[in-house]
Design a protein around this motif. Structure first.
Motif, PDB file in Angstrom:
ATOM      1  N   GLU A 136     -21.579 -18.287 -14.074  1.00 47.57           N
ATOM      2  CA  GLU A 136     -20.906 -16.996 -14.051  1.00 47.57           C
ATOM      3  C   GLU A 136     -20.312 -16.737 -15.430  1.00 47.57           C
ATOM      4  O   GLU A 136     -19.798 -17.648 -16.081  1.00 47.57           O
ATOM      5  N   VAL A 137     -20.394 -15.497 -15.916  1.00 48.73           N
ATOM      6  CA  VAL A 137     -19.929 -15.199 -17.266  1.00 48.73           C
ATOM      7  C   VAL A 137     -19.147 -13.891 -17.268  1.00 48.73           C
ATOM      8  O   VAL A 137     -19.541 -12.914 -16.629  1.00 48.73           O
ATOM      9  N   ASP A 138     -18.018 -13.894 -17.968  1.00 49.01           N
ATOM     10  CA  ASP A 138     -17.219 -12.686 -18.197  1.00 49.01           C
ATOM     11  C   ASP A 138     -17.366 -12.295 -19.662  1.00 49.01           C
ATOM     12  O   ASP A 138     -17.334 -13.156 -20.548  1.00 49.01           O
ATOM     13  N   VAL A 139     -17.517 -11.004 -19.930  1.00 48.67           N
ATOM     14  CA  VAL A 139     -17.690 -10.532 -21.300  1.00 48.67           C
ATOM     15  C   VAL A 139     -16.598  -9.519 -21.618  1.00 48.67           C
ATOM     16  O   VAL A 139     -16.206  -8.710 -20.772  1.00 48.67           O
ATOM     17  N   SER A 140     -16.092  -9.577 -22.848  1.00 48.97           N
ATOM     18  CA  SER A 140     -15.092  -8.608 -23.297  1.00 48.97           C
ATOM     19  C   SER A 140     -15.348  -8.283 -24.760  1.00 48.97           C
ATOM     20  O   SER A 140     -16.019  -9.039 -25.474  1.00 48.97           O
ATOM     21  N   LEU A 141     -14.838  -7.149 -25.187  1.00 52.84           N
ATOM     22  CA  LEU A 141     -14.934  -6.755 -26.587  1.00 52.84           C
ATOM     23  C   LEU A 141     -13.688  -7.285 -27.279  1.00 52.84           C
ATOM     24  O   LEU A 141     -12.600  -6.707 -27.186  1.00 52.84           O
ATOM     25  N   ALA A 142     -13.825  -8.420 -27.972  1.00 54.04           N
ATOM     26  CA  ALA A 142     -12.679  -9.084 -28.591  1.00 54.04           C
ATOM     27  C   ALA A 142     -12.233  -8.397 -29.871  1.00 54.04           C
ATOM     28  O   ALA A 142     -11.099  -8.613 -30.324  1.00 54.04           O
ATOM     29  N   LEU A 156     -17.388  -7.726 -31.985  1.00 62.94           N
ATOM     30  CA  LEU A 156     -17.210  -9.128 -31.635  1.00 62.94           C
ATOM     31  C   LEU A 156     -17.102  -9.238 -30.118  1.00 62.94           C
ATOM     32  O   LEU A 156     -16.143  -8.743 -29.516  1.00 62.94           O
ATOM     33  N   LEU A 157     -18.078  -9.894 -29.499  1.00 60.07           N
ATOM     34  CA  LEU A 157     -18.087 -10.100 -28.053  1.00 60.07           C
ATOM     35  C   LEU A 157     -17.600 -11.505 -27.720  1.00 60.07           C
ATOM     36  O   LEU A 157     -17.982 -12.476 -28.388  1.00 60.07           O
ATOM     37  N   LYS A 158     -16.809 -11.601 -26.669  1.00 61.55           N
ATOM     38  CA  LYS A 158     -16.316 -12.883 -26.190  1.00 61.55           C
ATOM     39  C   LYS A 158     -16.915 -13.157 -24.806  1.00 61.55           C
ATOM     40  O   LYS A 158     -16.783 -12.328 -23.893  1.00 61.55           O
ATOM     41  N   LEU A 159     -17.594 -14.299 -24.663  1.00 59.54           N
ATOM     42  CA  LEU A 159     -18.202 -14.697 -23.392  1.00 59.54           C
ATOM     43  C   LEU A 159     -17.452 -15.902 -22.852  1.00 59.54           C
ATOM     44  O   LEU A 159     -17.334 -16.923 -23.540  1.00 59.54           O
ATOM     45  N   GLU A 160     -16.957 -15.782 -21.643  1.00 55.95           N
ATOM     46  CA  GLU A 160     -16.242 -16.885 -20.995  1.00 55.95           C
ATOM     47  C   GLU A 160     -17.075 -17.367 -19.810  1.00 55.95           C
ATOM     48  O   GLU A 160     -17.280 -16.631 -18.843  1.00 55.95           O
ATOM     49  N   LEU A 161     -17.551 -18.607 -19.915  1.00 59.70           N
ATOM     50  CA  LEU A 161     -18.430 -19.183 -18.904  1.00 59.70           C
ATOM     51  C   LEU A 161     -17.637 -20.065 -17.956  1.00 59.70           C
ATOM     52  O   LEU A 161     -16.777 -20.842 -18.390  1.00 59.70           O
ATOM     53  N   ASP A 162     -17.942 -19.950 -16.681  1.00 61.97           N
ATOM     54  CA  ASP A 162     -17.294 -20.771 -15.659  1.00 61.97           C
ATOM     55  C   ASP A 162     -18.235 -21.921 -15.321  1.00 61.97           C
ATOM     56  O   ASP A 162     -19.134 -21.802 -14.487  1.00 61.97           O
ATOM     57  N   ARG A 163     -18.056 -23.029 -15.986  1.00 63.39           N
ATOM     58  CA  ARG A 163     -18.898 -24.197 -15.772  1.00 63.39           C
ATOM     59  C   ARG A 163     -18.472 -24.985 -14.536  1.00 63.39           C
ATOM     60  O   ARG A 163     -17.361 -24.811 -14.013  1.00 63.39           O
ATOM     61  N   ALA A 164     -19.369 -25.833 -14.054  1.00 63.56           N
ATOM     62  CA  ALA A 164     -19.068 -26.656 -12.884  1.00 63.56           C
ATOM     63  C   ALA A 164     -17.903 -27.599 -13.180  1.00 63.56           C
ATOM     64  O   ALA A 164     -17.658 -27.969 -14.322  1.00 63.56           O
ATOM     65  N   ALA A 165     -17.193 -28.000 -12.115  1.00 60.84           N
ATOM     66  CA  ALA A 165     -16.076 -28.965 -12.192  1.00 60.84           C
ATOM     67  C   ALA A 165     -14.962 -28.462 -13.110  1.00 60.84           C
ATOM     68  O   ALA A 165     -14.244 -29.241 -13.717  1.00 60.84           O
ATOM     69  N   GLY A 166     -14.832 -27.134 -13.216  1.00 59.60           N
ATOM     70  CA  GLY A 166     -13.718 -26.575 -13.965  1.00 59.60           C
ATOM     71  C   GLY A 166     -13.837 -26.668 -15.466  1.00 59.60           C
ATOM     72  O   GLY A 166     -12.863 -26.424 -16.182  1.00 59.60           O
ATOM     73  N   SER A 167     -14.996 -27.029 -15.963  1.00 58.52           N
ATOM     74  CA  SER A 167     -15.185 -27.130 -17.404  1.00 58.52           C
ATOM     75  C   SER A 167     -15.611 -25.773 -17.957  1.00 58.52           C
ATOM     76  O   SER A 167     -16.772 -25.378 -17.819  1.00 58.52           O
ATOM     77  N   GLU A 168     -14.686 -25.046 -18.572  1.00 58.98           N
ATOM     78  CA  GLU A 168     -14.992 -23.718 -19.087  1.00 58.98           C
ATOM     79  C   GLU A 168     -15.510 -23.797 -20.516  1.00 58.98           C
ATOM     80  O   GLU A 168     -15.268 -24.768 -21.227  1.00 58.98           O
ATOM     81  N   GLU A 169     -16.224 -22.753 -20.908  1.00 57.66           N
ATOM     82  CA  GLU A 169     -16.784 -22.697 -22.262  1.00 57.66           C
ATOM     83  C   GLU A 169     -16.654 -21.273 -22.784  1.00 57.66           C
ATOM     84  O   GLU A 169     -16.857 -20.310 -22.039  1.00 57.66           O
ATOM     85  N   THR A 170     -16.309 -21.131 -24.057  1.00 46.31           N
ATOM     86  CA  THR A 170     -16.177 -19.818 -24.680  1.00 46.31           C
ATOM     87  C   THR A 170     -17.230 -19.663 -25.771  1.00 46.31           C
ATOM     88  O   THR A 170     -17.374 -20.535 -26.630  1.00 46.31           O
ATOM     89  N   ARG A 171     -17.960 -18.566 -25.701  1.00 45.61           N
ATOM     90  CA  ARG A 171     -18.971 -18.256 -26.715  1.00 45.61           C
ATOM     91  C   ARG A 171     -18.643 -16.910 -27.354  1.00 45.61           C
ATOM     92  O   ARG A 171     -17.960 -16.070 -26.753  1.00 45.61           O
ATOM     93  N   TRP A 172     -19.192 -16.711 -28.541  1.00 46.15           N
ATOM     94  CA  TRP A 172     -18.941 -15.489 -29.302  1.00 46.15           C
ATOM     95  C   TRP A 172     -20.257 -14.943 -29.838  1.00 46.15           C
ATOM     96  O   TRP A 172     -21.117 -15.704 -30.285  1.00 46.15           O
ATOM     97  N   VAL A 173     -20.406 -13.633 -29.796  1.00 48.46           N
ATOM     98  CA  VAL A 173     -21.592 -12.960 -30.337  1.00 48.46           C
ATOM     99  C   VAL A 173     -21.115 -11.837 -31.256  1.00 48.46           C
ATOM    100  O   VAL A 173     -20.247 -11.035 -30.867  1.00 48.46           O
TER     101      VAL A 173
END
Length: 232
Positions: A136-142, A156-173
């Protein structure tokens, strides 16, 4: 005058009297469909920036309205508007539409940005950026920046990924547009999604920088071609 002649004349007079009702029926007017509006050739017919929505949403495509449901990869997925913003550039107004798409149940998800020029009775697609991830991914205009001469904008886009076992990851485009085309302003697919705790735009009076925080802050400078490069 003979009886036969009298009968013939009476028949002719009868036809003359009914002449307005015995003519051929007039065909109804044919309705001609209005032609689909065309987009200006100043919008480049480039390829989509990452994932492809198919022929219906290619650059320079006219669309009556920017409705989130029109951009779903799979019609049965849920898709929502994450943000909407308008920029004013020298080429004209640019409307930004951020989207989030999810499967049901949620096991995967996508994020997208649609860039379009408002036109009479519709929009012309400048380009689209979209990605599909196993999360699952949430996107916002950072952040967004428009050059002083309004020649281009950086997004600048900010992607927040909901990884398994509560391990989140943030990506940028990081994307750029001049109102006629769009491009990836940092990296190239598929390695343009930057994984970092923090990324931000840092404008000065004469220059735009991109600050990328890893173990330390790495500052990149916006080049003349609208892409970020190393160095001052």
């Amino acid at each position: 005058m003979s009886q036969r002649s009298i009968r013939v004349c009476a028949g002719i007079l009868g036809l003359m009297g009914a002449g307005c009702t015995t003519g051929r029926a007039t065909a109804p007017p044919v309705e001609v469909a209005a032609p689909t509006p065309t987009c200006p050739e100043s919008i480049a017919a480039d390829a989509p920036l990452e994932a492809d929505y198919g022929p219906r949403m290619h650059p320079r495509h006219w669309w009556p309205a920017l409705s989130p449901s029109e951009f779903a990869f799979v019609p049965t997925n849920s898709i929502e508007e994450a943000f909407r913003q308008k920029l004013e550039l020298a080429e004209g107004s640019v409307e930004l539409l951020g989207l989030e798409e999810r499967t049901s149940p949620v096991t995967e998800g996508g994020a997208a940005l649609v860039m379009a020029r408002p036109m009479a009775s519709g929009h012309c697609i400048i380009n689209t950026w979209a990605t599909w991830l196993a999360s699952e991914v949430d996107v916002s205009l950072a952040g967004s920046w428009v050059s002083p001469d309004k020649r281009l904008a950086i997004l600048l886009l900010k992607l927040e990924l909901d990884r398994a076992a509560g391990s989140e990851e943030t990506r940028w485009v990081v994307l750029g547009t001049d109102g006629g085309r769009a491009w990836i302003a940092l990296g190239q697919p598929p390695s343009h999604q930057l994984i970092a705790p923090s990324v931000s735009l840092h404008p000065t009076k004469k220059q735009l920088y991109l600050d990328v925080k890893l173990e330390y802050v790495n500052r990149l400078r916006l080049g003349a071609d609208g892409r970020f490069v190393q160095g001052k």
